[in-house]
Design an enzyme around this catalytic site. Structure first.
Site: not given
Length: 587
Positions: A199, A441, A465, A512
């Site tokens: 995080h 992907e 990926d 993306c």
């Protein structure tokens, strides 16, 4: 004497400033056995401390300043969910009730049991969630001690007035600590703990502040007031740099400031190359509130709206249709007619909602994730499709399907989409048409491209990926991270062939993944024929600058040489070095 500390690259950039130390760490806890008649009192203390921690986080959540990154609110929500989850507190209650442990000891003992389970998890993303549990327990411990002794919670220090700005140095930071960081406007931060998926890393990227994580013993070696240099490009921290080194980094920082000022002027300029090729720049987002920041950065729409946050954030494994519809509708309306691409829920592997009851898999990256997971629960998938179709009545919506690899999946998705439309028509609820797209992907999808072009209205390459599966490398796994190579010839050829085939057939295709937002990759992707990029909004202007300096005809010839090279990385490095020299000469 200067010290060089090495950590992980999280956000690029340079920061020079004075160290401000934030003391964070486990509160010392003593073990005490209680009498039977004290059990209820200890349970009441635990309940009160938990409630106080919830209240504290709710107040922090409500007081988030305007302009703070939306990730801060999301991370506070995660901690609130953990606090309100009975999974851990039930175990703590048993330790108090059955073993007659005091509340503090019972809480720490249960934490140790939980962290052992996290350490055994093969999934790196889930292992990175361990600090969330630890930080939540720390907050409850502080409340327990505050209730017993009137102790106050330590606050993140404020920067002191100085010719140099402040750099925060800490062992670890919770979302609440990061909120304080955002208020105090530190120039950067250095953290002992944390990984690329932590995080702290997520918020560092959203703040766009120079940061180095995983610096191990930085909080012990650095003293308050030490002069620090953060080299975010190399993941290094220099403590008390020599005068000549300091001068070089100050000059570098000045150039970066000037560069940001130049970039700010590009917000309203079109993304058009020197030879007149128009390029579409889209944004990746996770929440409806992210739309405003994307538009402010000059995005022409949303190329990837990750719907997982709604599912991860839900108290129940699946939010109902009305909650989903309201979530998507807010985002679509905020775009005012610009295109919105929403990826259907991509759970599994590194993202599993709390309370889902899903059994851990021995190899989650190759297991039930993305569309595989959705098709196992067609009732839940239909609910999401209906919500998406209803949101499409408010503006243009494109539905993106993750992890597609088989023709059977394509048929099932199209069948369920038609069924969702029929259900809405039968109930008389307003809905609109959607374009249907697929993520490329998995190598199988790239190699079966004609099938995907016939079946879908548009395609989107998820480079993260695609690289992982092509090279069989988990980049978050330290022992093999060095093998994760985006410039591997196999990766480059898959990208080039996929983009080139779509450009030749005039089929819509976007990238993306992270490479779309990396300016070092802009020339490569343009030379491959890509004309639609989707990225973190913070990276959009830097990519736009590269686009406006590019000549696609020259880049196409250069990319062909790169693809034929035995050492693509060296060819790209030489190109970037030449471009950097040319840019400085022009300036």
């Amino acid at each position: 004497m200067s010290i060089l500390l090495q950590g992980l690259v999280v956000t690029r950039g340079t920061a020079v400033g004075r160290a401000v130390l934030f003391e964070s760490g486990r509160i010392p806890v003593t073990h005490a056995l209680i009498e039977a008649h004290q059990v209820e009192t200890e349970l009441a203390r635990l309940h009160a401390a938990r409630a106080a921690a919830v209240t504290e986080l709710e107040h922090l959540r409500a007081d988030i300043p305007a302009g703070a990154p939306v990730e801060l609110a999301a991370l506070l929500d995660v901690h609130l969910l953990l606090l309100q989850d009975d999974a851990m507190t039930d175990g703590v209650r048993r330790r108090i009730t059955e073993q007659h442990n005091n509340a503090e000891w019972a809480l720490v003992a249960e934490l140790e049991e939980f962290t052992r389970r996290f350490d055994q998890m093969q999934d790196s993303y889930l292992r990175e969630r361990k600090p969330d549990i630890e930080q939540v327990v720390e907050r409850v411990l502080q409340q327990l001690q505050a209730g017993r002794r009137g102790a106050a919670r330590s606050e993140a220090p404020a920067p002191q007035a100085d010719e140099w700005p402040a750099i925060l140095v800490a062992h670890d930071l919770s979302p609440a600590d990061l909120l304080q960081l955002a208020k105090n406007r530190f120039a950067g931060f250095v953290i002992d703990a944390g990984g690329q998926a932590s995080h702290t890393a997520i918020v560092a990227r959203s703040l766009d502040l120079p940061a180095v994580l995983g610096a191990r013993s930085a909080s012990r070696l650095v003293r308050a007031g030490d002069l620090l240099v953060i080299d975010g490009n190399a993941g290094g921290v220099i403590v008390d740099p020599p005068a000549a080194v300091l001068s070089d980094y100050v000059a570098r920082q000045r150039r970066e400031v000037q560069q940001r000022q130049v970039l700010a002027r590009l917000k309203k300029t079109p993304a058009v190359t020197l030879d007149g090729e128009a390029v579409e720049l889209l944004a990746n987002i996770e929440q409806p509130d992210d739309v405003a920041g994307a538009l402010e950065s000059g995005a022409a729409g949303i190329g990837l709206f990750r719907s997982e946050f709604l599912f991860m954030d839900a108290a129940a494994p699946e939010p109902d249709e009305e909650r989903q519809y309201a979530f998507y509708a807010r985002a679509v309306e905020a775009l005012h007619g610009l295109p919105m691409t929403i990826r259907t829920v991509d759970l599994g592997a590194d993202k599993t909602p709390a309370g889902s009851g899903v059994e851990p898999e021995s190899n989650p990256a190759l297991g039930v994730r993305g569309i595989r997971r959705s098709l196992l629960r067609p009732d839940v998938f239909l609910m999401q499709l209906r919500a998406l179709l209803r949101a499409a009545a408010l503006g243009p919506v494109r539905v993106l399907i993750p992890m597609v690899s088989h023709v059977q999946q394509i048929r099932q998705v199209r069948g369920l989409l038609a069924r969702a439309c029929g259900q809405l028509e039968a109930s008389g609820r307003a809905h609109g048409p959607v374009k249907l797209g697929a993520m490329i992907e998995v190598p199988a999808a790239a190699l079966a491209l004609p099938l995907f072009q016939r079946a879908f209205d548009f395609l989107s390459i998820g480079t993260n990926d695609l690289i992982q599966y092509t090279l069989a490398v988990d980049r978050s796994e330290e022992s093999v991270a060095g093998l994760y190579d985006p410039l591997h010839p196999a990766v480059l050829r898959l990208l080039a062939s996929t983009i080139g085939a779509c450009r030749q057939s005039k089929h819509e295709i976007t990238v993306c993944g992270e490479l779309a937002g990396d300016p070092d990759w802009t020339d490569l992707l343009l030379g491959m024929g890509l004309r639609s990029f989707s990225m973190n909004p913070a990276r959009l202007l830097a990519v736009k600058q590269k686009i406006r300096q590019a000549d696609c005809r020259q880049l196409e010839r250069w990319v062909q040489r790169v693809l034929e090279s035995d050492d693509p990385a060296a060819a790209v490095s030489a190109h970037l070095k030449h471009a950097s020299v040319a840019l400085r000469s022009a300036a």
